[in-house]
Scaffold this motif. Structure first.
Motif, PDB file in Angstrom:
ATOM      1  N   ASN A 253       0.988  -1.182  -0.039  1.00 20.09           N
ATOM      2  CA  ASN A 253       0.109   0.023  -0.028  1.00 20.09           C
ATOM      3  C   ASN A 253       0.824   1.137  -0.087  1.00 20.09           C
ATOM      4  OD1 ASN A 253      -2.477   1.407   0.087  1.00 20.09           O
ATOM      5  ND2 ASN A 253      -3.096   0.666   1.923  1.00 20.09           N
ATOM      6  N   PRO A 254       1.405   1.418  -1.230  1.00 20.84           N
ATOM      7  CA  PRO A 254       2.510   2.487  -1.070  1.00 20.84           C
ATOM      8  C   PRO A 254       2.004   3.876  -0.857  1.00 20.84           C
ATOM      9  CG  PRO A 254       2.080   1.751  -3.471  1.00 20.84           C
ATOM     10  CD  PRO A 254       1.286   0.975  -2.495  1.00 20.84           C
ATOM     11  N   VAL A 255       3.100   4.933  -0.555  1.00 21.84           N
ATOM     12  CA  VAL A 255       2.419   6.372  -0.557  1.00 21.84           C
ATOM     13  C   VAL A 255       3.426   6.957  -1.620  1.00 21.84           C
ATOM     14  CG1 VAL A 255       2.597   8.522   0.918  1.00 21.84           C
ATOM     15  CG2 VAL A 255       2.038   6.227   2.067  1.00 21.84           C
ATOM     16  N   LEU A 256       2.860   7.889  -2.538  1.00 22.02           N
ATOM     17  CA  LEU A 256       3.726   8.594  -3.504  1.00 22.02           C
ATOM     18  C   LEU A 256       3.999   9.826  -3.193  1.00 22.02           C
ATOM     19  CD1 LEU A 256       1.962   7.230  -6.526  1.00 22.02           C
ATOM     20  CD2 LEU A 256       3.867   5.957  -5.436  1.00 22.02           C
ATOM     21  N   PHE A 257       5.176  10.338  -3.449  1.00 19.49           N
ATOM     22  CA  PHE A 257       5.572  11.823  -3.450  1.00 19.49           C
ATOM     23  C   PHE A 257       6.118  12.295  -4.769  1.00 19.49           C
ATOM     24  CE2 PHE A 257       8.744  15.016  -2.454  1.00 19.49           C
ATOM     25  CZ  PHE A 257       7.932  16.192  -1.966  1.00 19.49           C
ATOM     26  N   HIS A 270       6.168  22.568   4.092  1.00 23.16           N
ATOM     27  CA  HIS A 270       4.981  23.133   3.919  1.00 23.16           C
ATOM     28  C   HIS A 270       4.537  23.234   2.271  1.00 23.16           C
ATOM     29  CE1 HIS A 270       1.702  26.068   4.839  1.00 23.16           C
ATOM     30  NE2 HIS A 270       2.209  26.440   3.705  1.00 23.16           N
ATOM     31  N   GLY A 271       3.474  22.553   2.099  1.00 22.54           N
ATOM     32  CA  GLY A 271       2.777  22.496   0.752  1.00 22.54           C
ATOM     33  C   GLY A 271       2.999  21.006   0.279  1.00 22.54           C
ATOM     34  N   ASP A 272       3.845  20.211   0.850  1.00 21.16           N
ATOM     35  CA  ASP A 272       4.173  18.849   0.425  1.00 21.16           C
ATOM     36  C   ASP A 272       2.847  18.091   0.239  1.00 21.16           C
ATOM     37  OD1 ASP A 272       6.729  18.985   0.219  1.00 21.16           O
ATOM     38  OD2 ASP A 272       7.282  17.704   2.020  1.00 21.16           O
ATOM     39  N   GLU A 273       2.544  17.330  -1.039  1.00 20.84           N
ATOM     40  CA  GLU A 273       1.343  16.689  -1.359  1.00 20.84           C
ATOM     41  C   GLU A 273       1.873  15.254  -1.433  1.00 20.84           C
ATOM     42  OE1 GLU A 273      -0.889  17.651  -4.577  1.00 20.84           O
ATOM     43  OE2 GLU A 273      -1.236  19.810  -3.874  1.00 20.84           O
ATOM     44  N   LEU A 274       0.940  14.330  -0.519  1.00 22.67           N
ATOM     45  CA  LEU A 274       1.295  12.693  -0.366  1.00 22.67           C
ATOM     46  C   LEU A 274       0.125  11.998  -1.081  1.00 22.67           C
ATOM     47  CD1 LEU A 274       4.110  12.531   1.022  1.00 22.67           C
ATOM     48  CD2 LEU A 274       2.745  14.306   2.220  1.00 22.67           C
ATOM     49  N   ALA A 275       0.311  11.208  -2.101  1.00 17.58           N
ATOM     50  CA  ALA A 275      -0.604  10.414  -2.644  1.00 17.58           C
ATOM     51  C   ALA A 275      -0.719   9.086  -2.096  1.00 17.58           C
ATOM     52  CB  ALA A 275      -0.476  10.365  -4.283  1.00 17.58           C
ATOM     53  N   PHE A 276      -2.067   8.576  -1.655  1.00 17.21           N
ATOM     54  CA  PHE A 276      -2.362   7.409  -1.029  1.00 17.21           C
ATOM     55  C   PHE A 276      -3.287   6.854  -2.280  1.00 17.21           C
ATOM     56  CE2 PHE A 276      -1.190  10.173   2.412  1.00 17.21           C
ATOM     57  CZ  PHE A 276      -0.722   9.311   3.326  1.00 17.21           C
ATOM     58  N   ARG A 277      -3.711   5.591  -1.978  1.00 18.88           N
ATOM     59  CA  ARG A 277      -4.749   5.229  -3.123  1.00 18.88           C
ATOM     60  C   ARG A 277      -5.997   5.880  -2.929  1.00 18.88           C
ATOM     61  NH1 ARG A 277      -2.885   0.213  -5.081  1.00 18.88           N
ATOM     62  NH2 ARG A 277      -1.257  -0.894  -3.982  1.00 18.88           N
ATOM     63  N   GLY A 278      -6.354   6.506  -4.067  1.00 20.73           N
ATOM     64  CA  GLY A 278      -7.531   7.300  -4.374  1.00 20.73           C
ATOM     65  C   GLY A 278      -7.863   8.281  -3.433  1.00 20.73           C
ATOM     66  N   LEU A 279      -6.514   9.007  -2.713  1.00 21.96           N
ATOM     67  CA  LEU A 279      -6.644  10.040  -1.931  1.00 21.96           C
ATOM     68  C   LEU A 279      -5.401  10.819  -1.950  1.00 21.96           C
ATOM     69  CD1 LEU A 279      -8.407  11.413   0.274  1.00 21.96           C
ATOM     70  CD2 LEU A 279      -6.929  10.322   1.857  1.00 21.96           C
ATOM     71  N   SER A 280      -5.337  11.984  -2.055  1.00 24.68           N
ATOM     72  CA  SER A 280      -4.070  12.821  -1.734  1.00 24.68           C
ATOM     73  C   SER A 280      -4.412  13.899  -0.770  1.00 24.68           C
ATOM     74  CB  SER A 280      -3.654  13.742  -2.900  1.00 24.68           C
ATOM     75  OG  SER A 280      -3.366  13.030  -4.124  1.00 24.68           O
ATOM     76  N   LEU A 281      -3.270  14.086   0.259  1.00 29.17           N
ATOM     77  CA  LEU A 281      -3.286  14.968   1.291  1.00 29.17           C
ATOM     78  C   LEU A 281      -2.012  15.874   1.170  1.00 29.17           C
ATOM     79  CD1 LEU A 281      -3.671  12.255   4.068  1.00 29.17           C
ATOM     80  CD2 LEU A 281      -5.371  13.704   3.071  1.00 29.17           C
ATOM     81  N   ARG A 282      -2.336  17.166   1.492  1.00 27.32           N
ATOM     82  CA  ARG A 282      -1.538  18.171   1.435  1.00 27.32           C
ATOM     83  C   ARG A 282      -1.072  18.640   2.824  1.00 27.32           C
ATOM     84  NH1 ARG A 282      -3.939  21.416  -1.787  1.00 27.32           N
ATOM     85  NH2 ARG A 282      -4.784  22.861  -0.214  1.00 27.32           N
TER      86      ARG A 282
END
Length: 289
Positions: A253-257, A270-282
């Motif tokens: 279940n990887p996390v993408l940057f 500040h401002g980094d976005e992390l992509a999970f499966r079907g969801l991105s968090l800033r």
């Protein structure tokens, strides 16, 4: 010297030095601090006045009110760190820095907007001059303001007035409380769900923050994981140097940057976005950074 720091969505937009006796906050040319992009702010919404060695903020009767640290106010003695909330904008009362914009230098002419024609966009801005010397206390001033509100006509909805002027948008109490709660969350480190409308904000608690498929995860990902590997995709943890993202299952279940899988702990900026499966968090460090 003090200043007002304009904060929008967790980002510092501008700094205004309070070098005038009365500083009007509102929309349009009649205001010193202009919040033209905020339809919930009246043309002359509030004034910050010099009072002794400090300042007070006074509500000028706008339809959506003036809020300080989550409470509606008529007159409030300001202390460094106080947050003045006007609709969707936050103004933090701070000690001044050398780079803050001088309001005195930006004023053309000698007449202060508070002495000129008051805006009438929402029916509550026709505020008559007050002889504050005749009032015995801040409480009496508050009673006068409350009486004016009760006698004033009902505020109009948003939309154009004759001649192209804009009315003030009027928010419900529930909407104002939602905005205030969200602004409180934005003061500290938090995560924003990218693309959510309205924007979803998750504060980062001291104990950390997990993303995945278990009940212990603050943010639950879509779908389910029957096998133990991959049930928690990643965990936000606070370290001495700041907040970090720890991938819990880089293979399952990887996390993408920036499109790349994170194999190990990554300090966050500040401002980094992390992509999970079907969801991105800033990630945001917060307004109080």
């Amino acid at each position: 010297m003090r200043q007002l720091t304009l904060l929008r969505s967790g980002v510092k937009e501008a700094e205004f030095r309070l070098d005038l006796p009365d500083v009007i906050i509102g929309r349009g040319r009649s205001a010193h601090v202009r919040l033209d992009g905020n339809p919930m702010v009246s043309r002359q919404h509030a004034v910050v006045r010099e009072r002794g060695n400090g300042h007070v903020v006074e509500d000028l009767g706008g339809a959506n009110g003036t809020w300080v640290n989550g409470h509606a106010v008529d007159v409030h003695v300001l202390r460094p760190g106080d947050h003045i909330v006007l609709g969707e904008d936050t103004l933090r009362y701070d000690f001044a820095v050398a780079t803050a914009t001088s309001l005195r230098a930006s004023v053309t002419g000698s007449q202060s907007p508070v002495d000129g024609t008051m805006g009438t966009s929402d029916g509550l801005e026709a505020i008559e001059e007050l002889d504050e010397a005749a009032l015995g206390s801040v409480e009496e001033l508050g009673e006068v303001r409350e009486a004016r509100r009760e006698q004033a006509p009902a505020p109009m909805t948003a939309g154009p007035l004759p001649g192209g002027a804009e009315r003030t948008a009027v928010a419900s109490r529930d909407e104002l409380e939602r905005l205030l709660a969200e602004m409180v969350l934005r003061r500290g480190p938090h995560l924003v769900v990218v693309g959510s409308d309205p924007e979803i904000v998750h504060p980062l608690p001291e104990g950390g923050f997990a993303v995945g498929h278990t009940d212990a995860c603050v943010v639950r990902l879509k779908g389910s994981r029957w096998l133990r590997p991959g049930k928690v995709a990643g965990r936000f943890v606070k370290q001495a140097a700041g907040w970090c993202l720890v991938p819990e299952s880089p293979f399952w279940n990887p996390v993408l940057f920036k499109g790349q899988k994170l194999p190990r702990l990554r300090p966050l900026s500040h401002g980094d976005e992390l992509a999970f499966r079907g969801l991105s968090l800033r990630y945001s460090r917060g307004e109080d950074r």
